[in-house]
Design a protein around this motif. Structure first.
Motif, PDB file in Angstrom:
ATOM      1  N   ALA A  61      12.425  10.004   3.441  1.00 43.82           N
ATOM      2  CA  ALA A  61      11.688   9.506   2.278  1.00 43.82           C
ATOM      3  C   ALA A  61      12.371   8.264   1.701  1.00 43.82           C
ATOM      4  CB  ALA A  61      11.588  10.607   1.218  1.00 43.82           C
ATOM      5  N   VAL A  62      13.693   8.307   1.628  1.00 41.45           N
ATOM      6  CA  VAL A  62      14.437   7.152   1.108  1.00 41.45           C
ATOM      7  C   VAL A  62      14.266   5.950   2.042  1.00 41.45           C
ATOM      8  CG1 VAL A  62      16.769   6.293   0.591  1.00 41.45           C
ATOM      9  CG2 VAL A  62      16.067   8.580  -0.174  1.00 41.45           C
ATOM     10  N   GLU A  63      14.272   6.225   3.335  1.00 40.39           N
ATOM     11  CA  GLU A  63      14.051   5.142   4.316  1.00 40.39           C
ATOM     12  C   GLU A  63      12.669   4.511   4.139  1.00 40.39           C
ATOM     13  OE1 GLU A  63      14.499   6.145   8.587  1.00 40.39           O
ATOM     14  OE2 GLU A  63      16.297   7.224   7.940  1.00 40.39           O
ATOM     15  N   LEU A  64      11.658   5.364   3.949  1.00 40.12           N
ATOM     16  CA  LEU A  64      10.298   4.838   3.788  1.00 40.12           C
ATOM     17  C   LEU A  64      10.202   3.978   2.526  1.00 40.12           C
ATOM     18  CD1 LEU A  64       7.345   4.642   4.670  1.00 40.12           C
ATOM     19  CD2 LEU A  64       6.911   6.829   3.527  1.00 40.12           C
ATOM     20  N   CYS A  65      10.848   4.426   1.450  1.00 41.58           N
ATOM     21  CA  CYS A  65      10.848   3.616   0.212  1.00 41.58           C
ATOM     22  C   CYS A  65      11.461   2.246   0.484  1.00 41.58           C
ATOM     23  CB  CYS A  65      11.626   4.313  -0.903  1.00 41.58           C
ATOM     24  SG  CYS A  65      10.804   5.789  -1.519  1.00 41.58           S
ATOM     25  N   ALA A  66      12.526   2.210   1.270  1.00 42.86           N
ATOM     26  CA  ALA A  66      13.178   0.931   1.589  1.00 42.86           C
ATOM     27  C   ALA A  66      12.246   0.061   2.432  1.00 42.86           C
ATOM     28  CB  ALA A  66      14.493   1.189   2.316  1.00 42.86           C
ATOM     29  N   THR A  67      11.557   0.674   3.400  1.00 48.31           N
ATOM     30  CA  THR A  67      10.625  -0.078   4.250  1.00 48.31           C
ATOM     31  C   THR A  67       9.503  -0.701   3.419  1.00 48.31           C
ATOM     32  OG1 THR A  67      11.027   1.490   6.030  1.00 48.31           O
ATOM     33  CG2 THR A  67       9.059   0.137   6.248  1.00 48.31           C
ATOM     34  N   LEU A  68       9.015   0.070   2.438  1.00 53.96           N
ATOM     35  CA  LEU A  68       7.847  -0.375   1.673  1.00 53.96           C
ATOM     36  C   LEU A  68       8.209  -1.297   0.508  1.00 53.96           C
ATOM     37  CD1 LEU A  68       5.765   2.957   1.447  1.00 53.96           C
ATOM     38  CD2 LEU A  68       5.366   1.019   2.970  1.00 53.96           C
ATOM     39  N   LYS A  69       9.498  -1.309   0.167  1.00 53.84           N
ATOM     40  CA  LYS A  69       9.924  -1.936  -1.096  1.00 53.84           C
ATOM     41  C   LYS A  69       9.299  -3.316  -1.346  1.00 53.84           C
ATOM     42  CE  LYS A  69      13.822  -2.503  -4.052  1.00 53.84           C
ATOM     43  NZ  LYS A  69      15.212  -2.738  -4.241  1.00 53.84           N
ATOM     44  N   ASP A  70       9.444  -4.224  -0.419  1.00 50.15           N
ATOM     45  CA  ASP A  70       8.933  -5.581  -0.654  1.00 50.15           C
ATOM     46  C   ASP A  70       7.447  -5.712  -0.376  1.00 50.15           C
ATOM     47  OD1 ASP A  70      11.363  -6.595  -1.511  1.00 50.15           O
ATOM     48  OD2 ASP A  70      12.059  -6.848   0.551  1.00 50.15           O
ATOM     49  N   LEU A  71       6.873  -4.694   0.264  1.00 52.45           N
ATOM     50  CA  LEU A  71       5.463  -4.784   0.663  1.00 52.45           C
ATOM     51  C   LEU A  71       4.510  -4.342  -0.449  1.00 52.45           C
ATOM     52  CD1 LEU A  71       5.845  -3.174   4.232  1.00 52.45           C
ATOM     53  CD2 LEU A  71       5.824  -5.609   3.645  1.00 52.45           C
ATOM     54  N   VAL A  72       4.996  -3.530  -1.369  1.00 55.07           N
ATOM     55  CA  VAL A  72       4.093  -2.952  -2.383  1.00 55.07           C
ATOM     56  C   VAL A  72       4.246  -3.610  -3.748  1.00 55.07           C
ATOM     57  CG1 VAL A  72       4.019  -0.719  -1.186  1.00 55.07           C
ATOM     58  CG2 VAL A  72       5.694  -1.083  -3.014  1.00 55.07           C
ATOM     59  N   LYS A  73       4.934  -4.739  -3.778  1.00 53.87           N
ATOM     60  CA  LYS A  73       5.092  -5.451  -5.056  1.00 53.87           C
ATOM     61  C   LYS A  73       3.752  -6.053  -5.450  1.00 53.87           C
ATOM     62  CE  LYS A  73       9.922  -6.792  -4.940  1.00 53.87           C
ATOM     63  NZ  LYS A  73      10.779  -7.711  -4.215  1.00 53.87           N
ATOM     64  N   ASN A  74       3.198  -5.588  -6.547  1.00 53.31           N
ATOM     65  CA  ASN A  74       1.959  -6.167  -7.055  1.00 53.31           C
ATOM     66  C   ASN A  74       1.807  -5.696  -8.497  1.00 53.31           C
ATOM     67  OD1 ASN A  74      -0.642  -6.847  -7.757  1.00 53.31           O
ATOM     68  ND2 ASN A  74      -1.475  -6.450  -5.711  1.00 53.31           N
ATOM     69  N   ASP A  75       2.019  -6.614  -9.418  1.00 45.61           N
ATOM     70  CA  ASP A  75       2.024  -6.234 -10.831  1.00 45.61           C
ATOM     71  C   ASP A  75       0.636  -5.950 -11.392  1.00 45.61           C
ATOM     72  OD1 ASP A  75       4.758  -6.302 -10.981  1.00 45.61           O
ATOM     73  OD2 ASP A  75       4.839  -8.413 -11.616  1.00 45.61           O
ATOM     74  N   ASP A  76      -0.396  -6.242 -10.593  1.00 44.11           N
ATOM     75  CA  ASP A  76      -1.756  -6.004 -11.078  1.00 44.11           C
ATOM     76  C   ASP A  76      -2.283  -4.627 -10.697  1.00 44.11           C
ATOM     77  OD1 ASP A  76      -1.812  -8.573 -12.076  1.00 44.11           O
ATOM     78  OD2 ASP A  76      -2.519  -9.408 -10.171  1.00 44.11           O
ATOM     79  N   VAL A  77      -1.465  -3.860  -9.999  1.00 40.55           N
ATOM     80  CA  VAL A  77      -1.926  -2.581  -9.457  1.00 40.55           C
ATOM     81  C   VAL A  77      -0.924  -1.487  -9.848  1.00 40.55           C
ATOM     82  CG1 VAL A  77      -2.380  -1.342  -7.292  1.00 40.55           C
ATOM     83  CG2 VAL A  77      -2.946  -3.759  -7.461  1.00 40.55           C
ATOM     84  N   ASP A  78      -1.420  -0.305 -10.202  1.00 47.38           N
ATOM     85  CA  ASP A  78      -0.522   0.853 -10.347  1.00 47.38           C
ATOM     86  C   ASP A  78      -0.304   1.433  -8.958  1.00 47.38           C
ATOM     87  OD1 ASP A  78      -0.299   0.661 -13.087  1.00 47.38           O
ATOM     88  OD2 ASP A  78      -1.938   2.059 -13.493  1.00 47.38           O
ATOM     89  N   VAL A  79       0.946   1.485  -8.533  1.00 48.28           N
ATOM     90  CA  VAL A  79       1.286   2.036  -7.222  1.00 48.28           C
ATOM     91  C   VAL A  79       1.999   3.371  -7.453  1.00 48.28           C
ATOM     92  CG1 VAL A  79       2.541   1.668  -5.069  1.00 48.28           C
ATOM     93  CG2 VAL A  79       1.572  -0.291  -6.287  1.00 48.28           C
ATOM     94  N   VAL A  80       1.551   4.404  -6.756  1.00 49.60           N
ATOM     95  CA  VAL A  80       2.124   5.740  -6.944  1.00 49.60           C
ATOM     96  C   VAL A  80       2.466   6.335  -5.579  1.00 49.60           C
ATOM     97  CG1 VAL A  80       1.790   8.013  -8.007  1.00 49.60           C
ATOM     98  CG2 VAL A  80       0.517   6.049  -8.895  1.00 49.60           C
ATOM     99  N   TYR A  81       3.643   6.937  -5.484  1.00 50.67           N
ATOM    100  CA  TYR A  81       3.974   7.728  -4.295  1.00 50.67           C
ATOM    101  C   TYR A  81       3.952   9.199  -4.704  1.00 50.67           C
ATOM    102  CZ  TYR A  81       6.136   3.402  -2.353  1.00 50.67           C
ATOM    103  OH  TYR A  81       6.392   2.132  -1.905  1.00 50.67           O
ATOM    104  N   CYS A  82       2.975   9.952  -4.207  1.00 51.09           N
ATOM    105  CA  CYS A  82       2.938  11.393  -4.446  1.00 51.09           C
ATOM    106  C   CYS A  82       3.637  12.050  -3.261  1.00 51.09           C
ATOM    107  CB  CYS A  82       1.509  11.880  -4.579  1.00 51.09           C
ATOM    108  SG  CYS A  82       0.654  11.129  -5.975  1.00 51.09           S
ATOM    109  N   VAL A  83       4.743  12.709  -3.550  1.00 48.81           N
ATOM    110  CA  VAL A  83       5.650  13.120  -2.467  1.00 48.81           C
ATOM    111  C   VAL A  83       5.941  14.613  -2.528  1.00 48.81           C
ATOM    112  CG1 VAL A  83       6.668  10.800  -2.552  1.00 48.81           C
ATOM    113  CG2 VAL A  83       7.805  12.681  -3.770  1.00 48.81           C
ATOM    114  N   PRO A  84       6.414  15.202  -1.432  1.00 51.14           N
ATOM    115  CA  PRO A  84       6.791  16.619  -1.442  1.00 51.14           C
ATOM    116  C   PRO A  84       7.858  16.884  -2.513  1.00 51.14           C
ATOM    117  CG  PRO A  84       6.776  15.775   0.803  1.00 51.14           C
ATOM    118  CD  PRO A  84       6.600  14.585  -0.093  1.00 51.14           C
ATOM    119  N   ALA A  85       7.862  18.084  -3.059  1.00 45.33           N
ATOM    120  CA  ALA A  85       8.755  18.402  -4.185  1.00 45.33           C
ATOM    121  C   ALA A  85      10.210  18.043  -3.891  1.00 45.33           C
ATOM    122  CB  ALA A  85       8.625  19.886  -4.529  1.00 45.33           C
TER     123      ALA A  85
END
Ligand code: PGA
Length: 248
Positions: A20-44
């Motif tokens: 999960a931490v790796e995926l967050c790192a992979t996505l980090k620069d790709l999901v930057k968009n201040d006009d959108v609410d971005v949410v990761y719903c993840v396993p507990a």
């Protein structure tokens, strides 16, 4: 009134804490968009590491499930105060996999929506029809009934902060997406149902997502529809493609 777009990943039962931490790192620069609410719903078990990994970014953390009591003898369950304390803001409620595999009914789902609001969590309430109901042509009544049951006793002010995800079950994980017109037809009908149950201002404020095989290739067309305010994304939320959906 313009509604803010909300793109949420539903990771389902995927990713160990370190993955999960790796995926967050992979996505980090790709999901930057201040006009959108971005949410990761993840396993507990991924909530705490993901909350740490996205600290200081535009990404919000969501959970996939919880139980309606705050604490006590409910082996295996997790409560709203636990989620809040771990940094969770959004909570998926009524996903078809919870309804179909785990037997959650609209009475429990309604209790969960009310409990989420009372606890300061923002529900992403899922609804949608099976292939049989789609073929029978009775899907509109079915979805209206789900919305009415699930929001029983929920106030207009709460519904203004609600996210509803329309997810036709036949399109989930199947690669078969509803066409943009099919998705818009139902999302519009959901908004009209909210107007009937509450008022026009509440219907204008509620955000409605489409979910079901949304991907980098079809997101822009779906999101261009007037009543589709975002997406709930399963498979494609685990890949760099998610960044393209956020920026579609
Ligand atoms: P999918 O899942 O994007 O893999 O079809 C969507 C969902 O179940 O929320």
């Amino acid at each position: 009134m313009s509604r803010r777009r909300i793109i949420a990943g539903n990771w389902k039962m995927n990713k160990t804490p370190s993955e999960a931490v790796e995926l967050c790192a992979t996505l980090k620069d790709l999901v930057k968009n201040d006009d959108v609410d971005v949410v990761y719903c993840v396993p507990a078990i991924d909530i705490v590491p993901v909350a740490n990994a996205v600290k200081g970014t535009n990404v919000h953390v969501g959970a996939e499930n919880f139980y309606i009591e705050d604490k006590g003898a409910f082996t295996g369950e997790i409560s709203a105060p636990m989620l809040k304390d771990a940094g969770v803001e959004y909570i998926i409620i009524g996903h078809s996999e919870r309804r179909d595999i785990f037997g959650e009914n609209d009475i429990l789902i309604n209790q969960k929506v009310k409990k989420a609001f009372a606890s300061g969590l923002k529900p992403i309430l899922c609804c949608g029809e099976s292939l049989a109901l789609r073929k029978a042509g009775t899907y509109t009544e079915w979805i209206k009934r789900q919305i009415k049951w699930d929001l029983d006793g929920v106030s207009a002010d709460e519904v203004k902060n609600l996210v509803i995800a329309y997810e036709p079950i036949w399109a989930i994980g199947t690669g078969e997406t509803a066409t943009a017109d099919q998705a818009e037809e139902v999302c519009k009908m959901i908004r009209e149902t909210i107007a009937d149950m509450y008022d026009a201002a509440t219907a204008e404020a509620v955000r409605i997502q489409y979910g079901g095989s949304m991907n980098a290739g079809n997101a822009a067309e779906l999101l261009a529809k007037p009543d589709i305010d975002g997406g709930l994304i399963g498979g494609a939320s685990l890949k760099p493609d998610f960044g393209q959906i956020v920026n579609a």
